[in-house]
Design a protein around this motif. Structure first.
Motif, short mmCIF file in Angstrom:
data_model
loop_
_atom_site.label_atom_id
_atom_site.label_comp_id
_atom_site.label_asym_id
_atom_site.label_seq_id
_atom_site.Cartn_x
_atom_site.Cartn_y
_atom_site.Cartn_z
N UNK A 178 0.68 -1.23 0.22
CA UNK A 178 0.08 0.18 0.54
C UNK A 178 0.98 1.42 0.03
N UNK A 179 1.74 0.99 0.75
CA UNK A 179 2.61 2.60 0.39
C UNK A 179 3.71 2.48 -0.75
N UNK A 180 3.97 1.92 -1.68
CA UNK A 180 4.31 1.70 -2.77
C UNK A 180 3.47 1.93 -3.87
N UNK A 181 2.20 1.77 -3.43
CA UNK A 181 0.45 1.80 -4.77
C UNK A 181 0.74 3.64 -3.77
N UNK A 182 0.78 4.06 -2.74
CA UNK A 182 -0.33 5.27 -2.40
C UNK A 182 0.00 6.12 -3.30
N UNK A 183 1.43 6.68 -3.62
CA UNK A 183 1.49 7.96 -5.01
C UNK A 183 1.33 7.59 -6.26
N UNK A 184 1.07 6.57 -6.50
CA UNK A 184 0.32 5.74 -7.79
C UNK A 184 -1.25 6.60 -8.15
N UNK A 185 -1.60 5.92 -6.91
CA UNK A 185 -3.04 6.50 -6.43
C UNK A 185 -3.25 7.33 -6.39
N UNK A 186 -2.36 8.22 -6.24
CA UNK A 186 -2.88 9.91 -5.75
C UNK A 186 -2.40 10.40 -7.37
N UNK A 187 -1.70 10.09 -7.72
CA UNK A 187 -1.61 10.89 -9.49
C UNK A 187 -2.34 9.97 -10.57
N UNK A 188 -2.73 8.90 -10.29
CA UNK A 188 -3.90 9.32 -11.27
C UNK A 188 -5.21 9.67 -11.31
N UNK A 189 -5.47 9.85 -9.46
CA UNK A 189 -6.44 11.06 -9.05
C UNK A 189 -6.35 12.61 -9.36
N UNK A 190 -5.15 12.56 -9.84
CA UNK A 190 -4.66 14.13 -10.01
C UNK A 190 -5.15 14.00 -11.65
#
Length: 675
Positions: free
Chosen positions: A625-637
């Motif tokens: 989840x720590x590795x996925x968190x920045x990916x998720x934020x970027x996709x939402x943005x």
């Protein structure tokens, strides 16, 4: 995300897509034939020439590529005056041409037709037809082989045109109200004993209009019409009762019927719904098919209909799409074209009428048991929550419990549904259609269209079941044993192979019903019938579906399964399978809506419990989840504003905040374990 959406049919899923067929057999094969020449012929002093021109236009506009040319040359204003032509045949073919133009052209064309003042002659035509009904002026062409032309046929074409326009244009609805078209449509509705097709069209048109405007006060007429189905097996009466129920209510009864009559009216509706669903459609189809085969004249008519259509629907077993063969050519079709096929005999009309009535009945029950989506205020509250790093377990504790709280149905509605055994009748409609009836339909080119209608009734039944599970308590549903039997039934629907492919509509309805049932059983600590391994196998198949709603349901089911397992003992190994499945989906699924649902499921499964903690460490949940968190934020943005609605963005914002809290919570848990 985090909520089980209860589906509502804002209006029953009807669309007046049946094309009007011209009276003249000749047709220009060249789609680039001179449009101007046909429009000029509309002004001919010869009735036959005008009728021929209308019929030719009616067929040409079924080819979407020629519609812009007709609009550019102002075909609407050329055809409009012919709605009031001295010849009834010209009126009918002109209305048919405009109906086809509105059907094939879509929303923009319908709005453009209203802007070009098509409502003026259309309103006049409907009022003239109504006056003719009052005077019993219904002239018929009775010459052998001639198409039946009458005021009723012309009115039916006009009503279908009006239906299209009101469904697509607010201007048309405004004109409907201003010109007082309710009375002409009610006159058509009264023709149910002699012309079921006309009455049904009028009822559906009224239903579409009522969803766009406040209901009118005609409760007395409604009360009278609800008494039409004294014989529950009279298909004509049932269909028109259902059409009138839709037209007069759309479940707005509290605004239509006086309060002192509401209980009786609701009971009458529930009785009609129950009687409509009680009929075994498979058995009726077999009886009607046999009656058709025993009539030599009818069989000849069926063959002629098949030759006229020159189309054959077959199922592509791999894609689940229908293919249409036309004159030796095969093309893929993703839309249901069954409504375009003509109903050439009374037996087929009766069968289609019954299936339409049952579909409408189920859609009304869906709306009765429907929960509205969260309001804008609720979404704003979710997205503007305090972002301080409060303890994540407190957040979870606040959301503990059912994904949806049961709605409070009024006592009258609750009593009426149960006293008329509506839940039981709905459950019966969730079964697969009779194999014998399906085989009988598949063997006939003209009856084959009923297979998709049988499937649609089953899908509506599953959606209806999903909603009832959200609003009725366990006792009303028959108790724990009944729910376990229901779980067994739904598992059989999912895992049983059928002769026709399970399309996305079925998969969405079935997974929605399973998800609601599992949530209800979990909230009452009722043991599940399907094992976690069976559920995992099902969900692994469903997350491959192109329909995002099916994938959302699949991960929701696994979230509920994991939440139940986390409360037990010795479940760490199974929780590892659930966790790995969810982590795989969260990193691979292209839809942020599905990703948000997966994250919610992970929060629910691994929030608390020794078995969950053990499984989380073994699958390295925190690291993933720590590795996925920045990916998720970027996709939402990056994708959020382009692909998703404001409501979805608000929920995604809430999920993003909860992800940060969950990671902090997991870090604190690991730190405590080390110390």
């Amino acid at each position: 995300m985090g909520k089980s959406k209860v589906k509502k049919f804002n209006r029953p899923q009807f669309s007046p897509t049946g094309f009007a067929r011209g009276k003249v057999e000749e047709e220009s094969e060249d789609v680039n034939s001179p449009v101007r020449d046909l429009l000029d012929k509309l002004q001919s002093p010869c009735v036959d020439v005008r009728e021929f021109a209308c019929a030719s236009i009616s067929k040409l506009v079924q080819q979407e590529q020629v519609i812009p040319t007709f609009l550019q040359k102002d075909a609407v204003r050329c055809l409009g005056p012919l709605l009031l032509d001295q010849s009834l045949a010209v009126r009918e073919t002109a209305a048919g041409a405009l109906r086809n133009l509105s059907t094939c052209g879509g929303l923009e064309v319908c709005d453009d037709m209203v802007k070009r003042d098509i409502m003026t002659p259309l309103v006049a035509l409907l009022k003239e037809c109504s006056s003719a009904f009052d005077a019993d002026l219904v002239p018929l062409q009775k010459s052998k082989g001639a198409k039946r032309t009458s005021v009723e046929v012309t009115a039916n074409e006009a009503i279908n045109l009006l239906w299209n326009l009101c469904e697509s244009s607010s201007r048309a609805v405004s004109s409907f109200n201003k010109e007082g078209l309710l009375e002409p449509l009610l006159q058509c509705l009264k023709k149910f004993t002699t012309n079921m097709e006309l009455a049904t069209s009028a009822g559906k048109c009224l239903e579409t209009k009522l969803h766009s405007t406040p209901p009118l006060d005609y409760g007395d007429q409604f009360a009278a019409k609800t008494r039409l189905s004294s014989n529950p097996f009279c298909i004509d009466s049932i269909l028109i009762c259902m059409a009138f129920l839709i037209a007069c209510t759309a479940w707005n009864l509290k605004n239509i019927v006086p309060s002192n009559n509401q209980a009786a009216t609701i009971n009458a509706i529930a009785k009609i719904l129950s009687e409509t669903l009680e009929i075994d459609s498979g058995q009726v189809i077999l009886q009607l098919k046999e009656a058709e085969s025993q009539s030599p004249a009818r069989e000849t008519e069926v063959v002629e209909a098949a030759n006229e259509v020159e189309e054959d629907i077959v199922f592509d077993q791999e894609s689940g799409m229908e293919e249409v063969s036309r004159k030796g050519q095969t093309q893929k079709k993703t839309d249901d074209i069954s409504d375009l096929l003509p109903l050439k005999n009374e037996e087929l009309k009766q069968a289609a009428a019954l299936l339409a009535a049952q579909q409408i009945a189920l859609e009304i029950i869906v709306n009765i048991c429907c929960c509205e989506d969260p309001s804008d205020d609720e979404w704003e509250e979710l997205s503007s929550s305090d972002e301080s790093d409060c303890c994540f377990e407190n957040t979870l504790a606040e959301s503990n419990g059912p994904l949806l709280s049961p709605l409070c149905l009024s006592a009258e509605v609750h009593t009426a549904l149960l006293s008329c055994h509506v839940p039981k009748k709905v459950l019966e409609k969730t079964a697969f259609p009779s194999n014998v009836a399906v085989d009988a339909c598949m063997r006939s080119p003209t009856w084959k269209q009923l297979v998709s209608k049988l499937q649609r009734v089953q899908c509506r039944g599953l959606t209806c079941l999903h909603n009832m599970l959200s609003v009725l308590d366990v006792e009303s549903l028959g108790g724990a044993l009944a729910l376990q039997a229901l779980a067994e039934h739904l598992s059989q629907l999912v895992f049983t192979e059928t002769v026709f492919p399970k399309n996305d509509e079925f998969r969405e309805a079935a997974t929605s019903a399973i998800r609601s049932l599992m949530q209800t059983m979990a909230s009452k600590n009722i043991p599940q019938c399907m094992t976690p391994e069976q559920l995992l196998a099902m969900c692994e198949a469903e997350v491959q579906c192109s329909n995002s709603s099916v994938r959302v349901n699949a991960v929701g089911i696994m979230g509920i399964t994991g939440s139940v397992l986390a409360k037990g003992e010795g479940t760490a190994e199974t929780l590892k399978m659930v966790g790995n499945f969810l982590l795989h989906v969260v990193t691979k699924d292209p839809s942020l809506v599905v990703v948000g649902e997966v994250l919610d499921a992970l929060f629910d499964v691994f929030a608390d419990g020794k078995e969950a903690e053990k499984a989380a460490v073994q699958i390295q949940l925190l690291k993933s989840l720590k590795a996925f968190q920045p990916v998720f934020k970027a996709k939402v943005r990056k994708e959020g504003r382009e692909k998703y609605s404001l409501d979805q963005l608000c929920v995604l914002d809430n999920v993003k905040m909860n992800l940060r809290r969950f990671i902090a919570y997991q870090e604190a848990m690991e730190k405590n374990c080390r110390t």
